[in-house]
Scaffold this motif. Structure first.
Motif, PDB file in Angstrom:
ATOM      1  N   ASN A 182       2.240  -8.427   5.256  1.00 26.19           N
ATOM      2  CA  ASN A 182       2.506  -8.547   6.694  1.00 26.19           C
ATOM      3  C   ASN A 182       2.603  -7.210   7.417  1.00 26.19           C
ATOM      4  N   GLY A 183       2.367  -6.096   6.727  1.00 30.58           N
ATOM      5  CA  GLY A 183       2.393  -4.797   7.374  1.00 30.58           C
ATOM      6  C   GLY A 183       3.767  -4.208   7.598  1.00 30.58           C
ATOM      7  N   VAL A 184       4.812  -4.828   7.092  1.00 33.41           N
ATOM      8  CA  VAL A 184       6.167  -4.299   7.251  1.00 33.41           C
ATOM      9  C   VAL A 184       6.317  -3.024   6.433  1.00 33.41           C
ATOM     10  N   VAL A 185       6.955  -2.009   7.019  1.00 29.34           N
ATOM     11  CA  VAL A 185       7.223  -0.761   6.295  1.00 29.34           C
ATOM     12  C   VAL A 185       8.415  -0.981   5.375  1.00 29.34           C
ATOM     13  N   LEU A 186       8.171  -0.878   4.087  1.00 30.97           N
ATOM     14  CA  LEU A 186       9.226  -1.092   3.102  1.00 30.97           C
ATOM     15  C   LEU A 186       9.984   0.199   2.788  1.00 30.97           C
ATOM     16  N   LYS A 187       9.304   1.330   2.888  1.00 27.65           N
ATOM     17  CA  LYS A 187       9.921   2.612   2.563  1.00 27.65           C
ATOM     18  C   LYS A 187       9.037   3.715   3.118  1.00 27.65           C
ATOM     19  N   LYS A 188       9.657   4.845   3.489  1.00 29.83           N
ATOM     20  CA  LYS A 188       8.895   6.020   3.881  1.00 29.83           C
ATOM     21  C   LYS A 188       9.714   7.261   3.569  1.00 29.83           C
ATOM     22  N   TRP A 189       9.016   8.377   3.349  1.00 29.49           N
ATOM     23  CA  TRP A 189       9.702   9.627   3.100  1.00 29.49           C
ATOM     24  C   TRP A 189       8.764  10.793   3.429  1.00 29.49           C
ATOM     25  N   LYS A 190       9.377  11.926   3.718  1.00 29.14           N
ATOM     26  CA  LYS A 190       8.602  13.121   4.013  1.00 29.14           C
ATOM     27  C   LYS A 190       7.900  13.601   2.748  1.00 29.14           C
TER      28      LYS A 190
ATOM     29  N   TYR B 125       0.845  -1.184   0.000  1.00 30.28           N
ATOM     30  CA  TYR B 125       0.000   0.000   0.000  1.00 30.28           C
ATOM     31  C   TYR B 125       0.888   1.243   0.000  1.00 30.28           C
ATOM     32  N   LEU B 126       0.531   2.216  -0.843  1.00 27.30           N
ATOM     33  CA  LEU B 126       1.079   3.558  -0.706  1.00 27.30           C
ATOM     34  C   LEU B 126       0.133   4.302   0.229  1.00 27.30           C
ATOM     35  N   VAL B 127       0.571   4.533   1.453  1.00 33.16           N
ATOM     36  CA  VAL B 127      -0.248   5.207   2.449  1.00 33.16           C
ATOM     37  C   VAL B 127       0.203   6.661   2.525  1.00 33.16           C
TER      38      VAL B 127
ATOM     39  N   ASP C   4       4.609   9.914   3.262  1.00 30.10           N
ATOM     40  CA  ASP C   4       4.203   8.807   2.401  1.00 30.10           C
ATOM     41  C   ASP C   4       4.916   7.543   2.875  1.00 30.10           C
ATOM     42  N   TYR C   5       4.170   6.458   2.971  1.00 38.52           N
ATOM     43  CA  TYR C   5       4.708   5.171   3.414  1.00 38.52           C
ATOM     44  C   TYR C   5       4.422   4.112   2.348  1.00 38.52           C
ATOM     45  N   ILE C   6       5.325   3.183   2.202  1.00 41.52           N
ATOM     46  CA  ILE C   6       5.070   1.958   1.451  1.00 41.52           C
ATOM     47  C   ILE C   6       4.992   0.823   2.478  1.00 41.52           C
TER      48      ILE C   6
END
Length: 838
Positions: free
Chosen positions: A224-232, A201-203, A217-219
């Motif tokens: 399994n809900g693991v955060v793959l990437k995030k950025w401001k 999901y792109l959240v 923005d989060y990927i």
């Protein structure tokens, strides 16, 4: 993606934060973008996608791979730009897209694609599909992100979660750089490749804690809900009006009765307020109301003192905003033809007085507008010309390339806004009129005017002066905050515009510039910005990195000013100066490089005759390599000192020249004079085929016309377009036909065409074939001229000729019919179809 674009670096604790003449002459004046264009109809979009789908199998993709239009905007006059996300089973492949330049008639003129989807079930023999069923729902993904970021915060904008396919990318060395030391790596020594794909999901969350915006923005893995990437996602930086930074300035305002408002009816239409406007956020986080006044004189020219936001002192922030907005709009429209942020002249607005003592400014793609703070402990009001140009530059990138605000693409996003800010400042300081950006008027320091300590946010010529931004690319640049990874590209643009210096003690020196002269020559900010804008609006994709940017900026320079032009050479040198690509000499100097000794001569031949051009060279280092050009476009396979081909009537007036390159390191090149081909003098043959070279798209042809185009993966015999039958790697039937008349008085009638065949088949069995026949206009086969198959591959093009005199006195249908089996492609590439009848 809906991102907020920011100017200020995240370190601020209070913020959330060649050598030859051009192969073809440059145009007398650079082309400008067209006026706003209407959106294509669903039928036109379908037709465009049908042409793309016809190529799909030729790049190893199956029917699960699709396209979804995201943006349409004007190109240069007569063209439009369409950006389409790549999809797989209906889901977007994050960061993977195609940029299409098409004519008003719908013909594809060029295509620029990222390739992040290419390994997603690549090939037609794949037995299993990527699983697109999530184990985690969207609500759970949003909850996870919200709790991690700001459990007690309030959603400023409702959060969203888009299910998509996320390519997990790794950086690998090219084979040539396998043994290089890490510190010696150049940006072209590595490449990004897809390691695996994740359903995710792109959240996107847009929250407030008090008045502090928390935009991220989060990927998040959908398994399994693991955060793959995030950025401001908060990307920060700024009648008669008395401006804080520009003195008394003219403002375009509106009047209703005895009330004036800061709404500009001459710039932009539609949008929130029907025209460009300045609003008063009045220390809040919402736009507020449009500024009004009982007189048409606004502001006192002083820094906001914290009192009323509507009295003369409070109006000054609005004056700053309106003046910056007007100049940003005018620069892009008058110089480039680009109207407003989206090219469609959609009005935007700026909200002044956002928050209280707010040391920032930002662009919000949700409203396609900008917010500017009054400043606090570090800054004065953030409405300086370069800051507003920067934020509006984010709006242009948001409407065009949409560079992802993370890693290298995020640094390029920030740099693009700095570039727009400096270009706007130069234009405004030059009076804000005219069709060029004047040089020598901007300070190349982002945000210097707003800083209370007089120190700019960024130095374009020496980014490392801020203590955090690098001056050159390295493998670690993608790990930096995007406000710092923008540094090398800012330096590149400064060198491209202004040039460098040769002394190692100078801040404008680069040790990577090791060719002659050591001090590279700039081309001026006007040309530099035209080149950058063209690359960003027509070639960059969301995931473009430094290496890709260099190649696409170079392509833009070559298209605008010519292959081998001083502008194209300057692009190579400017990127070399930041460790992206190798340096080249600007001028080899007399007697030091290759030179033309025998110029190709203009000739006159009959239709159906052989046209031959020859070039000779001396000097430099042998052996030489040769490249022939027709009307400025490279001719595939024309790499010898002599170029010959069968002339057609359509070739009349074509202009040819050659570039000769020696074997020196770096090589030197020389460009020949032009030679013109005249066809028809002394001959009676008449060309009977319409558009046999396919340069006019599908004109004259019927059948599976989607095979006609400037496809990636194959090359034309000459020109830019060709017909690519086959190459699908799955069951397919494709046919091209054209009706031609052979007069009863003909004494000769000759069909010729160029054919290239390549195949992935390995067995000595016919699986795929193309049959060339002559039919009646009702479709009955009158004769089979040839059958080609996967057993007939050949390197390069072969010229095939056939006698059609037996069909004189008839109108017959020339047919190329291809059939391909269920696996392993065979390509039949046809070009330069001609029937000469005497």
């Amino acid at each position: 993606m809906n991102l907020r674009k920011t100017l200020l670096a995240a370190s601020i604790a209070t913020l959330p934060m060649v050598l030859s003449a051009a192969v073809h002459a440059a145009p007398q004046s650079a082309p400008v973008m067209a006026a706003p264009v209407s959106a294509q109809s669903p039928q036109q979009v379908d037709a465009l996608f049908s042409k793309l789908a016809a190529r799909r199998g030729k790049t190893g993709l199956d029917a699960s791979h699709g396209y979804k239009v995201t943006v349409q905007h004007p190109g240069v006059t007569g063209t439009r730009i369409t950006r389409a996300n790549h999809t797989y089973k209906g889901l977007r492949v994050f960061g993977s897209e195609t940029v299409i330049v098409s004519s008003d008639a719908g013909e594809i003129l060029s295509e620029s694609s990222s390739h992040l989807r290419d390994k997603l079930n690549a090939g037609k023999d794949s037995k299993s599909g990527f699983n697109t069923a999530p184990a985690l729902n969207a609500t759970a993904a949003i909850d996870k992100v919200t709790k991690e970021l700001a459990a007690g915060g309030l959603h400023h904008v409702p959060p969203s979660a888009e299910l998509l396919i996320y390519p997990v990318v790794k950086t690998v060395r090219t084979a040539a750089a396998a043994n290089k030391q890490e510190g010696a790596l150049n940006a072209l020594d590595v490449e990004d490749v897809v390691d695996r794909y994740e359903l995710a999901y792109l959240v996107q969350v847009r929250m407030l804690q008090g008045q502090n915006p928390i935009y991220y923005d989060y990927i998040v893995s959908a398994k399994n809900g693991v955060v793959l990437k995030k950025w401001k996602a908060l990307q920060t930086v700024a009648g008669t009006g008395n401006s804080q930074y520009n003195g008394t300035v003219p403002l375009n305002t509106s009047q209703s009765g005895s009330t004036f408002s800061l709404k500009d009816p001459s710039r932009g239409t539609g949008g929130t307020y029907g025209m460009m406007a300045i609003t008063n956020a009045n220390h809040g986080t919402s736009p507020g109301s449009v500024y009004t006044n009982t007189t048409n004189t606004w502001g006192d020219g002083q820094q906001y003192n914290g009192g009323s936001t509507t009295n003369a002192n409070g109006q000054t922030a609005a004056v700053n905003a309106m003046w910056g907005l007007m100049n940003t709009y005018d620069m892009h429209k008058n110089v480039l033809g680009w109207q407003s942020l989206d090219g469609q002249n959609t009005a935007t607005f700026i909200a002044a007085h956002v928050n209280t003592s707010y040391d920032n400014a930002y662009y919000d793609s949700g409203c396609k507008c900008m917010y500017i703070g009054d400043g606090g402990s570090m800054f004065n009001n953030l409405g300086s010309i370069d800051v507003i140009g920067h934020e509006m530059g984010h709006g242009i990138t948001d409407a065009t390339s949409g560079l992802i605000y993370s890693q290298e693409s995020g640094g390029l996003n920030e740099s693009s806004s700095d570039i727009a800010g400096e270009s706007t400042e130069a234009y405004a300081r030059g009076g804000g009129t005219g069709t060029t950006i004047p040089s020598g008027l901007n300070d190349w320091q982002m945000g210097k005017e707003i800083a209370k300590n007089g120190q700019p946010l960024r130095w374009m010529w020496k980014p490392s002066k801020d203590g955090r931004s690098p001056d050159a690319w390295s493998t670690s640049i993608k790990n930096l905050d995007v406000h710092y990874s923008s540094g090398p590209n800012n330096r590149m643009f400064y060198f491209l515009s202004q040039g460098s210096e040769s002394s190692s003690s100078s801040e404008k020196y680069s040790s990577y510039l090791n060719k002659q002269p050591l001090a590279m020559t700039g081309i001026g900010i006007d040309k530099a910005y035209r080149i950058w804008f063209k690359a960003n609006s027509t070639k960059f994709t969301q995931s473009t990195n430094y290496a890709d940017a260099r190649n696409k900026v170079l392509q833009s320079a070559e298209e605008l000013y010519g292959v081998g032009s001083k502008e194209a050479i300057a692009v190579k040198r400017a990127y070399a100066a930041i460790n992206v690509g190798a340096d080249v000499d600007e001028n080899p100097g007399p007697g030091t490089g290759v030179s033309i000794t025998t110029q190709p001569a203009s000739i006159n031949v009959s239709a159906g005759g052989t046209a031959t051009f020859t070039v000779g060279a001396s000097g430099g280092t042998t052996p030489y390599s040769y490249k022939w050009y027709r009307n400025g476009g490279a001719i595939p396979g024309a790499t010898s000192a002599t170029y010959s081909f069968t002339a057609q009537a359509a070739d009349n007036g074509a202009v040819f020249n050659a570039v000769v390159t020696d074997a020196a390191n770096p090589p030197t090149s020389a460009t020949s004079q032009n030679a013109t081909l005249t066809v028809g003098g002394g001959g009676t043959g008449t060309e009977r085929v319409t558009n046999g070279g396919f340069e006019n798209g599908t004109t004259g042809w019927s059948g599976t016309t989607g095979v006609i185009g400037a496809h990636q993966g194959q090359s034309p015999y000459e020109g830019t377009r060709f017909a690519w039958l086959g190459g699908n790697g799955q069951s397919a039937t494709e046919t091209l036909t054209q009706d031609i008349n052979i007069p009863a008085t003909s004494t000769s009638a000759t069909l010729s065409f160029a054919l290239h065949i390549d195949t992935a088949e390995t067995e000595n069995v016919v699986y795929d074939k193309m049959v060339v026949t002559v039919k009646s206009t009702s479709g009955a086969v009158l004769g089979t001229l040839a059958t080609y198959s996967n057993l007939n591959p050949a390197s390069g093009f072969q010229i095939r000729t056939f006698n059609l005199l037996p069909y004189k006195g008839q109108t017959v249908r020339l047919s190329f019919a291809m059939t391909e089996d269920q696996s392993l492609q065979t390509s039949f590439v046809v070009d330069k179809v001609s029937v000469i009848a005497n």
